[in-house]
Scaffold this motif. Structure first.
Motif, PDB file in Angstrom:
ATOM      1  N   LEU A 232     -17.426  40.149 -28.559  1.00  0.00           N
ATOM      2  CA  LEU A 232     -18.035  39.018 -27.858  1.00  0.00           C
ATOM      3  C   LEU A 232     -17.258  37.734 -28.110  1.00  0.00           C
ATOM      4  O   LEU A 232     -16.977  36.974 -27.174  1.00  0.00           O
ATOM      5  CB  LEU A 232     -19.490  38.858 -28.316  1.00  0.00           C
ATOM      6  N   PHE A 233     -16.887  37.486 -29.358  1.00  0.00           N
ATOM      7  CA  PHE A 233     -16.144  36.275 -29.707  1.00  0.00           C
ATOM      8  C   PHE A 233     -14.791  36.227 -29.006  1.00  0.00           C
ATOM      9  O   PHE A 233     -14.392  35.189 -28.475  1.00  0.00           O
ATOM     10  CB  PHE A 233     -15.964  36.179 -31.219  1.00  0.00           C
TER      11      PHE A 233
ATOM     12  N   GLY B  81     -13.628  33.721 -26.058  1.00  0.00           N
ATOM     13  CA  GLY B  81     -12.436  32.935 -26.371  1.00  0.00           C
ATOM     14  C   GLY B  81     -12.599  32.111 -27.633  1.00  0.00           C
ATOM     15  O   GLY B  81     -13.406  31.163 -27.646  1.00  0.00           O
ATOM     16  N   ILE B  82     -11.857  32.462 -28.669  1.00  0.00           N
ATOM     17  CA  ILE B  82     -11.939  31.752 -29.943  1.00  0.00           C
ATOM     18  C   ILE B  82     -11.581  30.270 -29.798  1.00  0.00           C
ATOM     19  O   ILE B  82     -12.283  29.406 -30.351  1.00  0.00           O
ATOM     20  CB  ILE B  82     -11.034  32.422 -30.999  1.00  0.00           C
TER      21      ILE B  82
ATOM     22  N   GLN C 121     -13.343  24.627 -30.064  1.00  0.00           N
ATOM     23  CA  GLN C 121     -13.407  23.305 -29.440  1.00  0.00           C
ATOM     24  C   GLN C 121     -14.838  22.777 -29.420  1.00  0.00           C
ATOM     25  O   GLN C 121     -15.090  21.607 -29.735  1.00  0.00           O
ATOM     26  CB  GLN C 121     -12.850  23.377 -28.017  1.00  0.00           C
ATOM     27  N   TYR C 122     -15.787  23.635 -29.054  1.00  0.00           N
ATOM     28  CA  TYR C 122     -17.190  23.218 -29.050  1.00  0.00           C
ATOM     29  C   TYR C 122     -17.702  22.991 -30.475  1.00  0.00           C
ATOM     30  O   TYR C 122     -18.434  22.029 -30.733  1.00  0.00           O
ATOM     31  CB  TYR C 122     -18.061  24.258 -28.353  1.00  0.00           C
TER      32      TYR C 122
ATOM     33  N   LEU D  35     -22.490  30.500 -27.094  1.00  0.00           N
ATOM     34  CA  LEU D  35     -22.138  31.360 -28.224  1.00  0.00           C
ATOM     35  C   LEU D  35     -21.999  30.539 -29.503  1.00  0.00           C
ATOM     36  O   LEU D  35     -22.384  30.997 -30.583  1.00  0.00           O
ATOM     37  CB  LEU D  35     -20.836  32.122 -27.937  1.00  0.00           C
ATOM     38  N   THR D  36     -21.464  29.330 -29.388  1.00  0.00           N
ATOM     39  CA  THR D  36     -21.355  28.443 -30.553  1.00  0.00           C
ATOM     40  C   THR D  36     -22.733  28.141 -31.124  1.00  0.00           C
ATOM     41  O   THR D  36     -22.961  28.259 -32.333  1.00  0.00           O
ATOM     42  CB  THR D  36     -20.654  27.120 -30.168  1.00  0.00           C
ATOM     43  N   VAL D  37     -23.658  27.758 -30.243  1.00  0.00           N
ATOM     44  CA  VAL D  37     -25.026  27.442 -30.665  1.00  0.00           C
ATOM     45  C   VAL D  37     -25.716  28.677 -31.238  1.00  0.00           C
ATOM     46  O   VAL D  37     -26.336  28.619 -32.312  1.00  0.00           O
ATOM     47  CB  VAL D  37     -25.834  26.884 -29.479  1.00  0.00           C
TER      48      VAL D  37
END
Length: 343
Positions: free
Chosen positions: A27-28, A32-33, A38-39, A315-317
């Motif tokens: 998923l990561f 895109g890492i 960036q987020y 995904l970050t959140v």
């Protein structure tokens, strides 16, 4: 001895754990890492600390709720409940599917703190779980209705509806079964001999030298469990208190996601977060990976994207939120488990 049993239990689920981690890894990299980094760089450390603190508040409220339920019939130290609750949470997360391994564990250690029977103490954990399940069921139904009118992709809606149907059917079956068992114990008495004489349950034979003894013990335990649970549900002030705690706890869960999205300058309303969170709870209930690791994150990112939320942002959140969950449930849960083992 307890630690050996724990690691044996963990080893049995190692495959599902590895599958969950692999799904998370894929998923990561698919999202895109660089985009995720960036987020993540936009999040001030103060926001991260605030969300972590909200999680601490959530657990404080959950333990307080359980303490109030217990206090209806016995007096225990609030501080002594903290490690029991966290260690039970770890077993809930490690148990694939319905996440119900922690309730008996909590009841066992609670029995050491008061003079009440295991079945009586188990009823407090089950009542705690039941009021929360009622709230989540209501929110889930609201979410499905909203998705239906939102013109959600039909194939996804049918899939979610099917999952919801399974959950509702499961709870109805268990509820009807409990009601019937309260008045007749035929089903238990049919299964009990098989368990008693099955070679994998040698420990049971060591504790109960004859089948008559275990039969008498189980029937007494069942009677006490049903009585305590029935009394709790008939206690309207207690139910209102417990349900009120569930609503407040649910609000803080949603607030965490909202704060993180706002910090990333993502315009999102509470309703979308509520929908995604309620569906993630549904998926977590059914998935085979411990804590729903990997699968829950993927589902949440997928649903957020249907509401035009960037995958990297969601995904970050989700990753930050779920990471804190794993810290509290697994790390603090394991530390609590070791502490209780030595106690």
């Amino acid at each position: 001895k307890i630690e050996k049993k724990f690691f044996k239990f963990l080893w049995k689920h190692i495959l599902s754990i590895l599958i969950g981690i692999f799904i998370l890894y894929v998923l990561f990299f698919k999202v895109g890492i660089p985009s995720i980094k960036q987020y993540a760089s936009l999040l001030p450390i103060s926001i991260i600390i605030a969300v972590f603190a909200i999680y601490a508040l959530i657990y404080l409220l959950q333990i307080t709720k359980w303490y109030i339920i217990i206090s209806e019939n016995s007096k225990v130290s609030f501080l002594k409940l903290i490690p029991i609750y966290f260690a039970g949470g770890m077993f809930n997360q490690l148990t694939p599917g319905a996440t119900c391994g922690g309730q008996p564990y909590r009841a066992y250690h609670l029995s050491k703190l008061n003079d009440r029977d295991f079945a009586q103490n188990l009823s407090t954990s089950i009542f705690d779980f039941s009021t929360l399940a009622i709230l989540h069921s209501i929110v889930l139904l609201f979410s499905l209705v909203y998705l239906f009118f939102f013109k959600f992709p039909l194939q996804y809606f049918i899939f979610l509806l099917f999952l919801a149907f399974i959950i509702i059917a499961f709870f109805l079956t268990v509820t009807i079964g409990l009601v019937k068992l309260e008045h007749q114990h035929n089903i238990v008495l049919k299964i009990l001999p098989l368990i008693y004489h099955f070679h994998l349950f040698k420990a049971i034979k060591k504790k109960f030298s004859t089948y008559r003894k275990i039969k008498s013990y189980v029937l007494v335990e069942m009677k006490m469990f049903y009585h305590e649970l029935r009394v709790a549900f008939k206690n309207r002030p207690l139910f209102i208190k417990a349900f009120s705690f569930d609503i407040i706890i649910f609000f803080f869960y949603i607030l965490q996601y909202f704060i993180l999205f706002q910090a990333l300058n993502i315009d999102i309303n509470f309703i979308i977060i509520i929908i995604v969170f309620s569906i993630s709870q549904l998926v977590n209930f059914l998935m085979f990976t411990p804590g729903g690791v990997g699968i829950v994150e993927a589902i949440m990112v997928g649903i957020y994207s249907l509401f035009s939320i960037p995958a990297a942002a969601s995904l970050t959140v989700t990753a930050i939120n779920r990471f804190f969950l794993y810290i509290y449930e697994f790390l603090i849960g394991y530390i609590s488990f070791i502490y209780l083992k030595k106690d």
